[in-house]
Design a protein around this motif. Structure first.
Motif, mmCIF file in Angstrom:
data_model
loop_
_atom_site.group_PDB
_atom_site.id
_atom_site.type_symbol
_atom_site.label_atom_id
_atom_site.label_comp_id
_atom_site.label_asym_id
_atom_site.label_seq_id
_atom_site.Cartn_x
_atom_site.Cartn_y
_atom_site.Cartn_z
ATOM 1 N N ARG A 27 0.801 -1.219 0.000
ATOM 2 C CA ARG A 27 0.000 0.000 0.000
ATOM 3 C C ARG A 27 0.835 1.272 0.000
ATOM 4 O O ARG A 27 0.314 2.358 0.131
ATOM 5 C CB ARG A 27 -0.911 0.000 1.230
ATOM 6 C CG ARG A 27 -1.934 -1.132 1.239
ATOM 7 C CD ARG A 27 -2.731 -1.121 2.518
ATOM 8 N NE ARG A 27 -1.893 -1.458 3.679
ATOM 9 C CZ ARG A 27 -2.343 -1.457 4.919
ATOM 10 N NH1 ARG A 27 -3.577 -1.075 5.187
ATOM 11 N NH2 ARG A 27 -1.543 -1.795 5.910
ATOM 12 N N THR A 28 2.161 1.126 -0.179
ATOM 13 C CA THR A 28 3.030 2.293 -0.093
ATOM 14 C C THR A 28 3.730 2.600 -1.409
ATOM 15 O O THR A 28 4.820 3.152 -1.410
ATOM 16 C CB THR A 28 4.076 2.086 1.011
ATOM 17 O OG1 THR A 28 4.855 0.915 0.694
ATOM 18 C CG2 THR A 28 3.427 1.933 2.361
ATOM 19 N N SER A 30 3.329 4.821 -3.580
ATOM 20 C CA SER A 30 3.614 6.238 -3.804
ATOM 21 C C SER A 30 4.845 6.720 -3.042
ATOM 22 O O SER A 30 5.347 7.809 -3.314
ATOM 23 C CB SER A 30 2.408 7.090 -3.413
ATOM 24 O OG SER A 30 2.100 6.913 -2.045
ATOM 25 N N SER A 31 5.339 5.925 -2.107
ATOM 26 C CA SER A 31 6.527 6.321 -1.357
ATOM 27 C C SER A 31 7.817 5.873 -2.032
ATOM 28 O O SER A 31 8.911 6.150 -1.519
ATOM 29 C CB SER A 31 6.476 5.745 0.060
ATOM 30 O OG SER A 31 6.608 4.341 0.044
ATOM 31 N N TYR A 32 7.706 5.219 -3.171
ATOM 32 C CA TYR A 32 8.879 4.705 -3.851
ATOM 33 C C TYR A 32 9.195 5.488 -5.116
ATOM 34 O O TYR A 32 8.295 5.792 -5.911
ATOM 35 C CB TYR A 32 8.694 3.237 -4.223
ATOM 36 C CG TYR A 32 8.714 2.308 -3.035
ATOM 37 C CD1 TYR A 32 7.522 1.847 -2.480
ATOM 38 C CD2 TYR A 32 9.909 1.901 -2.466
ATOM 39 C CE1 TYR A 32 7.532 1.002 -1.394
ATOM 40 C CE2 TYR A 32 9.922 1.055 -1.365
ATOM 41 C CZ TYR A 32 8.736 0.613 -0.843
ATOM 42 O OH TYR A 32 8.743 -0.229 0.239
ATOM 43 N N TYR A 33 10.465 5.798 -5.281
ATOM 44 C CA TYR A 33 10.983 6.272 -6.552
ATOM 45 C C TYR A 33 11.079 5.043 -7.441
ATOM 46 O O TYR A 33 11.501 3.976 -6.993
ATOM 47 C CB TYR A 33 12.370 6.874 -6.340
ATOM 48 C CG TYR A 33 12.675 8.079 -7.177
ATOM 49 C CD1 TYR A 33 13.179 7.946 -8.467
ATOM 50 C CD2 TYR A 33 12.478 9.358 -6.678
ATOM 51 C CE1 TYR A 33 13.465 9.061 -9.232
ATOM 52 C CE2 TYR A 33 12.772 10.485 -7.431
ATOM 53 C CZ TYR A 33 13.260 10.333 -8.703
ATOM 54 O OH TYR A 33 13.543 11.440 -9.452
ATOM 55 N N SER A 52 9.682 10.175 -10.283
ATOM 56 C CA SER A 52 9.616 10.509 -8.861
ATOM 57 C C SER A 52 8.350 9.956 -8.212
ATOM 58 O O SER A 52 7.467 9.438 -8.883
ATOM 59 C CB SER A 52 9.692 12.024 -8.690
ATOM 60 O OG SER A 52 8.605 12.654 -9.348
ATOM 61 N N TRP A 53 8.260 10.138 -6.916
ATOM 62 C CA TRP A 53 7.196 9.526 -6.128
ATOM 63 C C TRP A 53 5.800 9.886 -6.639
ATOM 64 O O TRP A 53 4.935 9.023 -6.771
ATOM 65 C CB TRP A 53 7.329 9.965 -4.676
ATOM 66 C CG TRP A 53 8.667 9.701 -4.093
ATOM 67 C CD1 TRP A 53 9.092 8.566 -3.465
ATOM 68 C CD2 TRP A 53 9.792 10.605 -4.063
ATOM 69 N NE1 TRP A 53 10.399 8.692 -3.066
ATOM 70 C CE2 TRP A 53 10.857 9.939 -3.418
ATOM 71 C CE3 TRP A 53 10.004 11.901 -4.520
ATOM 72 C CZ2 TRP A 53 12.109 10.531 -3.211
ATOM 73 C CZ3 TRP A 53 11.244 12.477 -4.330
ATOM 74 C CH2 TRP A 53 12.267 11.795 -3.682
ATOM 75 N N GLY A 54 5.585 11.149 -6.935
ATOM 76 C CA GLY A 54 4.267 11.580 -7.404
ATOM 77 C C GLY A 54 4.145 11.630 -8.908
ATOM 78 O O GLY A 54 3.062 11.882 -9.435
ATOM 79 N N ASN A 74 -0.418 5.993 -9.182
ATOM 80 C CA ASN A 74 -0.294 5.555 -7.797
ATOM 81 C C ASN A 74 -1.584 4.929 -7.262
ATOM 82 O O ASN A 74 -1.546 4.102 -6.356
ATOM 83 C CB ASN A 74 0.135 6.720 -6.908
ATOM 84 C CG ASN A 74 1.600 7.069 -7.107
ATOM 85 O OD1 ASN A 74 2.377 6.300 -7.676
ATOM 86 N ND2 ASN A 74 1.989 8.251 -6.645
ATOM 87 N N ASN A 77 -1.155 1.423 -8.240
ATOM 88 C CA ASN A 77 0.131 0.798 -7.868
ATOM 89 C C ASN A 77 0.881 0.285 -9.089
ATOM 90 O O ASN A 77 1.471 -0.803 -9.061
ATOM 91 C CB ASN A 77 -0.092 -0.356 -6.881
ATOM 92 C CG ASN A 77 -0.368 0.114 -5.471
ATOM 93 O OD1 ASN A 77 -0.575 1.306 -5.240
ATOM 94 N ND2 ASN A 77 -0.399 -0.797 -4.526
ATOM 95 N N GLN A 100 13.836 4.204 -2.256
ATOM 96 C CA GLN A 100 13.409 5.339 -1.448
ATOM 97 C C GLN A 100 13.781 6.670 -2.075
ATOM 98 O O GLN A 100 13.196 7.708 -1.721
ATOM 99 C CB GLN A 100 14.015 5.222 -0.051
ATOM 100 C CG GLN A 100 13.549 3.998 0.722
ATOM 101 C CD GLN A 100 12.046 4.000 0.950
ATOM 102 O OE1 GLN A 100 11.452 5.028 1.265
ATOM 103 N NE2 GLN A 100 11.420 2.841 0.756
#
Length: 118
Positions: A27-28, A30-33, A52-54, A74, A77, A100
């Motif tokens: 579920r994360t 969006s936190s990954y490059y 990038s993340w977004g 995102n 996923n 990260q």
């Protein structure tokens, strides 16, 4: 931790197009490059593109600029690599990676094969 699964590879003629997908578990996302890499037979793995993340920042290697587009959704996923004007030298096993920060990739998929015939 995240698990990555690439899809969308195949055999295409020179000048054709393919879209690769990289589906991530967890579920994360969006936190990954995120990045795409490729490895041709007998060659070292090389960087293709990153996002990038977004999704606001992207960068690609010179050999694919203007032909490949990296994007991500995102909410789904999933990361994508739209590949146009494919050349035989694009033939490779394509991997997606997550980390990260830019350039710091900790997780890798198994790869999807792209073959461009001349």
């Amino acid at each position: 931790q995240v698990q990555l699964l690439e899809s969308g590879g195949g055999l295409v003629q020179t000048g054709g197009s393919l879209t690769l997908s990289c589906a991530a578990s967890g579920r994360t996302f969006s936190s990954y490059y995120m990045g795409w890499f490729r490895q041709a037979p007998g060659k070292e793995r090389e960087f293709v593109a990153q996002i990038s993340w977004g999704g606001a920042s992207t960068y690609s290697t010179d050999s694919v600029k203007g032909r490949f587009t990296i994007s991500r959704d995102n909410a789904k996923n999933t990361m994508y690599l739209q590949m146009n004007s494919l050349k035989p030298e694009d033939t490779a096993l394509y991997y997606c990676a997550a980390g990260q920060a830019r350039g710091l990739y900790d997780y890798w998929g198994q790869g999807t094969q792209v073959t461009v015939s001349s």
